[in-house]
Scaffold this motif. Structure first.
Motif, PDB file in Angstrom:
ATOM      1  N   MET A   1       0.845  -1.195   0.000  1.00 34.02           N
ATOM      2  CA  MET A   1       0.000   0.000   0.000  1.00 34.02           C
ATOM      3  C   MET A   1       0.884   1.250   0.000  1.00 34.02           C
ATOM      4  N   PRO A   2       0.774   2.096  -1.017  1.00 37.99           N
ATOM      5  CA  PRO A   2       1.624   3.300  -1.044  1.00 37.99           C
ATOM      6  C   PRO A   2       1.185   4.296   0.020  1.00 37.99           C
ATOM      7  N   LYS A   3       2.161   4.893   0.654  1.00 37.28           N
ATOM      8  CA  LYS A   3       1.893   5.900   1.673  1.00 37.28           C
ATOM      9  C   LYS A   3       2.051   7.286   1.070  1.00 37.28           C
ATOM     10  N   VAL A   4       1.120   8.177   1.393  1.00 41.00           N
ATOM     11  CA  VAL A   4       1.158   9.543   0.879  1.00 41.00           C
ATOM     12  C   VAL A   4       2.219  10.316   1.646  1.00 41.00           C
ATOM     13  N   TYR A 580       7.402   9.038  -7.145  1.00 36.77           N
ATOM     14  CA  TYR A 580       6.127   8.371  -7.446  1.00 36.77           C
ATOM     15  C   TYR A 580       5.040   9.433  -7.331  1.00 36.77           C
ATOM     16  N   PHE A 581       4.544   9.919  -8.482  1.00 39.41           N
ATOM     17  CA  PHE A 581       3.735  11.136  -8.524  1.00 39.41           C
ATOM     18  C   PHE A 581       2.373  10.828  -9.113  1.00 39.41           C
ATOM     19  N   LEU A 582       1.335  11.403  -8.498  1.00 37.60           N
ATOM     20  CA  LEU A 582      -0.052  11.241  -8.941  1.00 37.60           C
ATOM     21  C   LEU A 582      -0.636  12.617  -9.197  1.00 37.60           C
ATOM     22  N   LEU A 583      -1.318  12.777 -10.353  1.00 40.65           N
ATOM     23  CA  LEU A 583      -1.808  14.097 -10.766  1.00 40.65           C
ATOM     24  C   LEU A 583      -3.187  13.971 -11.378  1.00 40.65           C
ATOM     25  N   SER A 596       2.432  12.950  -3.737  1.00 39.42           N
ATOM     26  CA  SER A 596       3.700  12.230  -3.850  1.00 39.42           C
ATOM     27  C   SER A 596       3.613  10.994  -2.971  1.00 39.42           C
ATOM     28  N   LEU A 597       3.796   9.817  -3.570  1.00 37.93           N
ATOM     29  CA  LEU A 597       3.618   8.548  -2.874  1.00 37.93           C
ATOM     30  C   LEU A 597       4.966   7.900  -2.595  1.00 37.93           C
ATOM     31  N   ASP A 598       4.948   7.057  -1.588  1.00 28.87           N
ATOM     32  CA  ASP A 598       6.147   6.291  -1.242  1.00 28.87           C
ATOM     33  C   ASP A 598       6.312   5.141  -2.224  1.00 28.87           C
ATOM     34  N   LEU A 599       7.555   4.800  -2.543  1.00 24.94           N
ATOM     35  CA  LEU A 599       7.810   3.724  -3.488  1.00 24.94           C
ATOM     36  C   LEU A 599       7.403   2.385  -2.881  1.00 24.94           C
ATOM     37  N   ALA A 634       0.914  12.876   6.395  1.00 21.97           N
ATOM     38  CA  ALA A 634       0.864  13.936   5.380  1.00 21.97           C
ATOM     39  C   ALA A 634      -0.456  14.683   5.464  1.00 21.97           C
ATOM     40  N   ARG A 635      -0.396  15.995   5.349  1.00 17.39           N
ATOM     41  CA  ARG A 635      -1.585  16.841   5.370  1.00 17.39           C
ATOM     42  C   ARG A 635      -1.518  17.816   4.209  1.00 17.39           C
ATOM     43  N   SER A 636      -2.649  18.046   3.615  1.00 22.39           N
ATOM     44  CA  SER A 636      -2.695  18.971   2.485  1.00 22.39           C
ATOM     45  C   SER A 636      -2.596  20.407   2.983  1.00 22.39           C
ATOM     46  N   ALA A 637      -1.847  21.206   2.259  1.00 24.45           N
ATOM     47  CA  ALA A 637      -1.688  22.608   2.630  1.00 24.45           C
ATOM     48  C   ALA A 637      -2.959  23.386   2.300  1.00 24.45           C
ATOM     49  N   TYR A 638      -3.148  24.482   3.006  1.00 26.84           N
ATOM     50  CA  TYR A 638      -4.329  25.310   2.771  1.00 26.84           C
ATOM     51  C   TYR A 638      -4.206  26.032   1.442  1.00 26.84           C
ATOM     52  N   GLU A 639      -5.276  25.975   0.664  1.00 24.47           N
ATOM     53  CA  GLU A 639      -5.337  26.661  -0.616  1.00 24.47           C
ATOM     54  C   GLU A 639      -6.538  27.597  -0.596  1.00 24.47           C
ATOM     55  N   PRO A 640      -6.306  28.877  -0.735  1.00 28.46           N
ATOM     56  CA  PRO A 640      -7.428  29.825  -0.677  1.00 28.46           C
ATOM     57  C   PRO A 640      -8.460  29.539  -1.755  1.00 28.46           C
ATOM     58  N   SER A 641      -9.688  29.814  -1.433  1.00 30.83           N
ATOM     59  CA  SER A 641     -10.782  29.607  -2.380  1.00 30.83           C
ATOM     60  C   SER A 641     -10.670  30.591  -3.536  1.00 30.83           C
ATOM     61  N   SER A 642     -11.144  30.162  -4.696  1.00 32.78           N
ATOM     62  CA  SER A 642     -11.113  31.027  -5.878  1.00 32.78           C
ATOM     63  C   SER A 642     -12.023  32.238  -5.729  1.00 32.78           C
ATOM     64  N   ALA A 643     -12.912  32.237  -4.728  1.00 32.83           N
ATOM     65  CA  ALA A 643     -13.790  33.388  -4.529  1.00 32.83           C
ATOM     66  C   ALA A 643     -13.021  34.631  -4.123  1.00 32.83           C
TER      67      ALA A 643
END
Length: 904
Positions: A1-4, A580-583, A596-599, A634-643
């Protein structure tokens, strides 16, 4: 199982140039918003039910559809540019620095909305599909894209089938590149009305883009009884006839059974699998272009299987008529291939590597038999499958049968033990996000229609049965969109792993936990208790399933009445720079999502195999719980809303709502009238909608701040736990441990100190070895060795090997002298020389004693020598000694050089 390891990196987030690749350049304030539903409940949005594959890649280059334009960007270069930009220390320089456009736009005229992108295996062609039309662009090299960034590029394009794929014809559901095509240039298109066309593209032949080289109509093929019948799809002006299967055979997806790998079954890459909207599965084998390229194991495997089948037929006697005809057809097909002289072509311009091209056999015929529909042995579990995509995992090749009588399997590009299962695994993905895993134990082989219609009607063959292995959920039906269309994506490391993409996220699946157990059960010849073992196996399968990305759609809505953004099919890649990249990306707002995933463990073990020379190899923990310290989450960084950056539509409100003959009243004094009331009402409705979106974005920011505080507390707790573990290690005493260390080593901090000391000692020894090597290399003059020096070195090496093999045989008898000295070992010759030297020394002593007695009897007159003669003799002796000393010095210097050359 790949780890994020991490989510969307900074070089793909705002305000990096990589983020601009996905951002629309249209002004949101001036363009009208597309509402989800009108007042009458109908969908105003363009209805499209099909796959969305608007991201394609060539290595680290990605092609993305934004505003119905195709944009290009090299992810590796974009990452390096962003990191170099972040290294600038001066804040003023960063503010004054203007970052130019990093992506390039492909100027390709496409009138309809682009739905699918796919790149050929050789990287030369880019297939672009709308709902009904297809265009093919000839891609230039990566260096051409990287020359003038920000400038549009106009590649040469061709319309694929100008009279075939048009708006009046059925929509295109699948674009596939044939895995056995020559140089990967054969494109296969599949339409909803079960029309399959093969396009063998040639850059120098424009006609190859106008007409397909081979075409089949599966509806006609299903009822055909011979090769004489017309099974080609109908043309534009041809009237559509009645067919009983017209409503039951609507294709929704297609894929090939293999990728052309040497470790998969021979028929897999030639088999095209198609699935209908009701879950009916069909297969065609073999489906080949006019020129095809087999793998290194394909033809040997087919020949070995034909020989084995013939031997079984001879031993068992009677064989069913249908199976007998199929074996004859396969034998005839293989015989024609063996009789061909393959055409050798170079691979990627490398003259040293050549591939063999074969022509498609003319006998028993080019038209394969349509096999199916397959029977789904699921009982009452499923009655109707609304399938959206299909993924077929080919069976592994039978290495024992292929290499029967051979010594080495590596010549065919195979490993001694090939992981996998000797059965086909078929995966269905439905519109509600459910994944079904089926197993085909019988497999699909080559089958053709007879050359002529038989006199008696053929018996209907029994439908092959597919065994339902498991059904897995990935999507909550309440969260599914109206136009939901989940898709499969391949994993770059294993064919038994794949990704699924839908509007709510991306899931990873791995079948590896039960593949090995299933293969052991299939190869077990003992049939006792098979039903019980299969029941236990199905109950304890344990398919790995994990959500990699969660697409939080609420933060990206511009309006409540807008349709939810649909995600395009993800791409997974591996690169030394990206890892190991997912897009993926959302279509409506064009927002990138990455991880970005662990090998995988298998890849890490292969990469560490190159360091086997070290004393202590790297050890991988078998279980994550066996690690001492808890790894980070791993935690996703905050991304401001497009509003926060979208413009307001208030300025263009008057142009849309107020009639032209009443706009002059807006410049006058406000009066209480119906026109003024309409303007105020519309403005209030618009402003309330925009402020509501901003309020939601601000609330999301507040929730993120609260969550960040909780995460900070959690991190502090983990740091305390780690600190306590470290203190326990430092304070631990070997005497306090009752059991002690089984290996006799120290415990706690002492053990850590020993490991550190061993690492330091090892580093010091490596440094000393490096210094010695540098010193030896520095003494070399770099000139080449002569022939005599090479012979001398060779002789020294032989002498060294002979001395190492010498045994303690000093007490044995001397070897006969009659043997030739050249045939004697060096160490025996050395013993003889030592013995001779001892004998000569003894004889010399005896002769010296005799000569001393004779010297006493010599008359003294003999010693009366003139002085001049004595002086000349002494001078001659001195000159001879000088020449001998010079010769000895020269020989000694040459021996030193030869000694250095021997070390090399």
């Amino acid at each position: 199982m790949p780890k994020v390891l991490s989510y969307t990196p900074s070089w793909l987030s705002r305000p990096s140039p990589g983020f601009d690749l996905f951002v629309s350049t249209k002004d949101s304030s001036s363009t009208p918003k597309t509402s989800r539903k009108q007042a009458n409940g109908t969908n105003k949005r363009e209805e499209y039910l099909g796959p969305r594959r608007t991201i394609a890649r060539r290595g680290t280059e990605v092609f993305v559809v934004v505003d119905n334009q195709i944009r290009w960007l090299d992810l590796s270069i974009s990452k390096d540019d962003w990191e170099s930009l972040r290294k600038i220390e001066s804040k003023q320089t960063q503010e004054n620095l203007e970052v130019g456009q990093s992506y390039r736009i492909l100027d390709i005229p496409v009138s309809e909305r682009i739905r699918q992108l796919t790149i050929s295996p050789n990287g030369q062609f880019l297939a672009i599909a709308t709902s009904h039309t297809v265009r093919v662009a000839i891609l230039p090299s990566p260096s051409v894209f990287d020359e003038n960034r920000g400038q549009p590029i106009k590649p040469k394009t061709h319309t694929l089938g100008p009279t075939t794929h048009v708006l009046s014809q059925p929509p295109v559901v699948s674009l596939l590149w044939h895995p056995c095509s020559a140089d990967g240039s054969c494109l296969v298109t599949v339409t909803a009305e079960a029309a399959v066309r093969l396009w063998e593209l040639d850059r120098t032949n424009r006609w190859s883009f106008n007409e397909p080289s081979f075409a089949l109509d599966l509806r006609k093929l299903q009822d055909a009884v011979s090769q004489e019948e017309n099974v080609t799809p109908r043309r534009v002006n041809e009237s559509k006839g009645f067919s009983a299967d017209a409503g039951d055979m609507e294709i929704v997806s297609a894929c090939f059974g293999g990728t052309g790998s040497p470790d998969e079954s021979a028929w897999s890459a030639m088999t095209l699998w198609t699935v209908t909207n009701e879950g009916d599965l069909y297969a065609m084998c073999p489906l080949l272009p006019s020129k095809w390229q087999p793998t290194s194991t394909q033809l040997p495997s087919l020949s070995a299987a034909a020989v084995t089948r013939t031997a079984v037929q001879v031993s068992h006697g009677a064989v069913p008529e249908e199976a007998d005809q199929s074996q004859k057809d396969q034998y005839e097909w293989l015989s024609e291939i063996d009789a061909q002289v393959p055409l050798l072509i170079t691979r990627d311009g490398n003259a040293a590597v050549k591939d063999a091209l074969y022509s498609r056999p003319k006998s028993p015929g080019p038209v394969p038999r349509l096999q199916g529909p397959f029977q789904l042995a699921a009982g009452s579990l499923i009655d109707f499958l609304d399938v959206s995509d299909i993924y077929v995992i080919p069976p592994k090749i039978d290495t024992e049968e292929l290499m029967l009588g051979e010594d080495d399997a590596s010549e065919q590009g195979l490993q001694e033990e090939t992981d996998g299962v000797s059965a086909t695994v078929i995966c269905f993905l439905t519109t509600d996000g459910r994944v079904y895993l089926f197993l085909d134990l019988e497999g699909v082989e080559g089958s053709w229609l007879p050359a002529k219609a038989p006199k008696q009607p053929l018996a209907t063959p029994e439908a092959q049965e597919l065994i339902l292995i498991e059904a897995l959920e990935t999507l909550d039906p309440a969260d599914a969109a109206d136009d939901e269309w989940p898709t499969f994506s391949r994993d770059p490391f294993s064919r038994y792993s794949f990704f699924t993409t839908h509007s709510q996220g991306i899931h990873f699946f791995s079948l590896s936990p039960w593949i090995t157990r299933l293969e052991e059960e299939l190869q077990n010849s003992n049939t006792a208790g098979t039903d019980f073992r299969l029941k236990v196996f199905r109950e304890t399968m344990g398919t790995l399933r994990e959500r990699i990305l969660h697409l939080d759609q609420d933060r990206f809505y511009n309006r409540e009445d807008e349709a939810s953004p649909s995600a395009t099919a993800c791409i997974a890649l591996y690169d030394s720079d990206l890892g190991y990249f997912l897009l993926t990306a959302t279509e409506n707002n064009n927002h990138p999502h990455a991880a970005s995933l662990d090998l995988p463990r298998s890849v890490l073990m292969k990469s560490e195999a190159a360091f086997d020379d070290f004393d202590t190899p790297f050890a991988y923990p078998e279980d994550p719980s066996s690690t001492l310290f808890t790894t980070h989450t791993a935690r996703s960084a905050y991304e401001p809303s497009s509003a926060f950056w979208n413009g307001s539509s208030l300025l263009s409100l008057t142009d849309k709502t107020v009639p032209a003959h009443r706009r002059h009243t807006l410049q006058q004094e406000i009066r209480l009238s119906s026109t003024t009331l309409d303007v105020m009402t519309n403005a209030h409705r618009l402003i309330s909608g925009e402020t509501q979106v901003i309020r939601k974005a601000a609330a999301d920011l507040f929730n993120r701040c609260e969550r960040m505080m909780k995460e900070l507390e959690e991190q502090i707790t983990r740091v305390r736990e780690t600190l306590s573990l470290a203190e326990d290690l430092e304070q631990s005493d070997p005497d306090e441990n009752d059991g002690g260390d089984q290996s006799g080593g120290r415990q706690g901090s002492g053990r850590l100190e020993d490991r550190v000391q061993r690492a330091k000692d090892r580093q010091a020894s490596l440094s000393e070895r490096m210094k010695l090597l540098r010193r030896k290399v520095g003494k070399l003059d770099g000139r080449e060795l002569s022939e005599r020096e090479r012979e001398y070195i060779k002789e020294l090496e032989q002498l060294e090997r002979a001395l190492e093999k010498r045994e303690d045989d000093e007490d044995e008898a001397e070897s006969p002298r009659r043997k030739k000295r050249s045939a004697e070992p060096y160490w025996q010759r050395y013993d003889e020389v030592s013995q001779l030297s001892q004998e000569l020394v003894e004889r010399a002593k005896k002769m010296d004693a005799k000569r001393g007695d004779e010297q006493k009897k010599v008359d003294r007159d003999e010693w009366s020598i003139p002085n001049e003669v004595r002086r000349k003799k002494v001078q001659q002796v001195q000159e001879m000694l000088e020449r001998e000393s010079a010769l000895v010095d020269a020989v000694q210097a040459r021996l030193e050089k030869l000694e250095v050359g021997g070390m090399i």
